[in-house]
Design a protein around this motif. Structure first.
Motif, PDB file in Angstrom:
ATOM      1  N   CYS A 199       0.936  -1.381  -0.145  1.00  0.00           N
ATOM      2  CA  CYS A 199      -0.084   0.148   0.109  1.00  0.00           C
ATOM      3  C   CYS A 199       0.703   1.199   0.005  1.00  0.00           C
ATOM      4  O   CYS A 199       0.396   2.547  -0.469  1.00  0.00           O
ATOM      5  CB  CYS A 199      -1.084   0.083   1.321  1.00  0.00           C
ATOM      6  N   CYS A 202       1.163   3.479  -3.218  1.00  0.00           N
ATOM      7  CA  CYS A 202       0.180   2.985  -4.204  1.00  0.00           C
ATOM      8  C   CYS A 202      -0.607   4.306  -4.568  1.00  0.00           C
ATOM      9  O   CYS A 202      -0.832   5.116  -3.880  1.00  0.00           O
ATOM     10  CB  CYS A 202      -0.684   2.019  -3.706  1.00  0.00           C
ATOM     11  N   CYS A 208      -8.215   4.442  -1.078  1.00  0.00           N
ATOM     12  CA  CYS A 208      -8.500   3.278  -0.812  1.00  0.00           C
ATOM     13  C   CYS A 208      -9.021   2.939   0.547  1.00  0.00           C
ATOM     14  O   CYS A 208      -8.190   3.416   1.354  1.00  0.00           O
ATOM     15  CB  CYS A 208      -7.442   2.350  -1.411  1.00  0.00           C
TER      16      CYS A 208
HETATM   17  S1  SF4 Z   1      -5.239  -0.491  -3.924  1.00  0.00           S
HETATM   18 FE1  SF4 Z   1      -5.686  -0.502  -1.718  1.00  0.00          FE
HETATM   19  S2  SF4 Z   1      -5.031  -2.393  -0.676  1.00  0.00           S
HETATM   20 FE2  SF4 Z   1      -4.431  -2.185  -2.845  1.00  0.00          FE
HETATM   21  S3  SF4 Z   1      -2.184  -1.624  -2.612  1.00  0.00           S
HETATM   22 FE3  SF4 Z   1      -3.483   0.261  -3.092  1.00  0.00          FE
HETATM   23  S4  SF4 Z   1      -3.909   1.053  -1.133  1.00  0.00           S
HETATM   24 FE4  SF4 Z   1      -3.462  -1.193  -0.656  1.00  0.00          FE
END
Ligand code: SF4
Length: 219
Positions: A199, A202, A208
């Motif tokens: 995460c 990301c 998210c």
């Molecule tokens: S989409 Fe959400 S769960 Fe997936 S890596 Fe990114 S922050 Fe983490």
């Protein structure tokens, strides 16, 4: 209008850019790749495709002995059944004279139903072929899509058809967009949103909710 899904697409696109899928030299090579990639990593598919030594075309596969075909595609795994699937798919394609431009004149749903009747082809493979081989606007759902929807809290549905319909309702039929969106999801699933997610850094980190990863309030 699900702004959350649109936001997800925009963030992935701005971070990873256009994906320019599918890496293949012909619609038929895409079809073969869609079969060979079942239950294996893409690197193994590339190894199998290289073993055709430039002869990856429907006439060659049609005329090849089954045992020889199995040997060529051995690196892709499950080669006994995949060879049968390739023969079946190639036989189906023959009714269109192995010509994508002829097939492309047919209604998408007709082709989809025909593909689903070919041995070894389920919804994900059928939609991959429709979208990436023939440029039909048919969204491809896979386990990466389901996982990302869950973690990002996009309530797209619990099964393949529900999720596919959801994406296709939010985004008007657009083969180029569907092509890129699915590819972005795959890239993201291999880069950040892995089985054990990374995460930190990301591109979706700030928006998210990480359902099933860690619980964070949307507000
Ligand atoms: S989409 Fe959400 S769960 Fe997936 S890596 Fe990114 S922050 Fe983490």
């Amino acid at each position: 209008m699900d702004n959350r899904l649109i936001k997800l697409y925009e963030l992935l696109l701005s971070y990873y850019g256009e994906q320019e899928w599918w890496p293949a030299n012909s619609p038929y090579e895409v079809m073969v790749g869609a079969i060979l990639t079942q239950n294996t990593a893409w690197g193994n598919v590339e190894m199998a495709i290289a073993r055709f030594e430039g002869n990856l075309n429907p006439e060659f596969v049609r005329d090849l002995e089954m045992e020889a075909l199995k040997e060529i595609i051995r690196p892709s795994g499950f080669f006994n059944q995949k060879a049968v699937y390739l023969k079946s798919l190639t036989s189906w394609y023959s009714q269109y004279n192995y010509d994508a431009s002829i097939l492309r004149q047919e209604p998408m749903e007709k082709i989809r139903n025909e593909l689903l009747g070919v041995k070894g082809i389920g919804p994900e493979t059928a939609d991959s072929i429709l979208l990436y081989a023939f440029n039909f606007p048919s969204f491809v759902v896979d386990t990466y899509t389901m996982r990302l929807c869950e973690r990002y809290s996009v309530c797209a549905g619990k099964n393949y058809n529900a999720v596919k319909q959801y994406f296709e309702q939010i985004f008007e039929p657009d083969a180029a967009l569907y092509n890129n969106f699915h590819a972005l999801i795959v890239t993201h699933a291999k880069t950040h949103c892995r089985k054990t997610p990374v995460c930190a850094g990301c591109p979706l980190e700030e928006t998210c909710v990480r359902v099933g990863v860690e619980r964070v309030s949307l507000t």
